[in-house]
Design a protein around this motif. Structure first.
Motif, mmCIF file in Angstrom:
data_model
loop_
_atom_site.group_PDB
_atom_site.id
_atom_site.type_symbol
_atom_site.label_atom_id
_atom_site.label_comp_id
_atom_site.label_asym_id
_atom_site.label_seq_id
_atom_site.Cartn_x
_atom_site.Cartn_y
_atom_site.Cartn_z
ATOM 1 N N ALA A 12 69.255 90.090 58.880
ATOM 2 C CA ALA A 12 70.156 90.585 59.922
ATOM 3 C C ALA A 12 71.437 89.749 59.963
ATOM 4 O O ALA A 12 72.541 90.285 60.110
ATOM 5 N N LEU A 16 75.448 91.005 59.075
ATOM 6 C CA LEU A 16 76.614 90.789 59.936
ATOM 7 C C LEU A 16 77.626 89.807 59.342
ATOM 8 O O LEU A 16 78.658 89.546 59.958
ATOM 9 N N GLU A 59 75.136 93.538 68.476
ATOM 10 C CA GLU A 59 75.882 93.966 67.289
ATOM 11 C C GLU A 59 75.262 95.218 66.659
ATOM 12 O O GLU A 59 75.561 95.564 65.531
ATOM 13 N N HIS A 60 74.383 95.886 67.410
ATOM 14 C CA HIS A 60 73.753 97.138 66.996
ATOM 15 C C HIS A 60 72.846 96.986 65.778
ATOM 16 O O HIS A 60 72.713 97.916 64.981
ATOM 17 N N VAL A 61 72.237 95.826 65.635
ATOM 18 C CA VAL A 61 71.252 95.624 64.569
ATOM 19 C C VAL A 61 69.891 96.002 65.134
ATOM 20 O O VAL A 61 69.528 95.597 66.234
ATOM 21 N N LYS A 70 68.518 97.165 59.898
ATOM 22 C CA LYS A 70 69.677 98.015 59.639
ATOM 23 C C LYS A 70 70.630 97.941 60.827
ATOM 24 O O LYS A 70 70.281 97.460 61.896
ATOM 25 N N ARG A 71 71.831 98.420 60.597
ATOM 26 C CA ARG A 71 72.831 98.458 61.657
ATOM 27 C C ARG A 71 72.971 99.896 62.108
ATOM 28 O O ARG A 71 73.127 100.800 61.294
#
Length: 84
Positions: A12, A16, A59-61, A70-71
């Motif tokens: 993750a 990022l 961070e939308h992970v 995934k994002r």
């Protein structure tokens, strides 16, 4: 509560483009603890894991089945891609 393992944490972070110090700053977890967790040397306390998960979620992970990462960027509500 969601679970997070050291390999997912590193994946993750790489997704990022963050280094360990940046994740430490954004999560409030000590950088050395994160490094040891990612190297599978030391487990983290439940509170530390939750802080990491919260930082990634901002961070939308998202963490998927089979230790995936995934994002997931949310779509703008009502936007259909067309210019008015």
């Amino acid at each position: 509560m969601e679970l997070l393992n050291g390999l997912q944490c590193r994946e993750a972070r790489m997704l990022l483009h963050w280094n360990v110090r940046e994740l430490a700053y954004k999560s409030g977890v000590v950088a050395k603890r994160i490094s040891q967790f990612e190297l599978l040397q030391n487990p983290l306390y439940v509170k530390e894991v939750q802080l990491l998960i919260d930082a990634f979620k901002r961070e939308h992970v998202v963490f998927t089945k089979n230790d995936g990462v995934k994002r997931s960027i949310p779509d703008a509500t009502g936007y259909d891609g067309m210019t008015p």
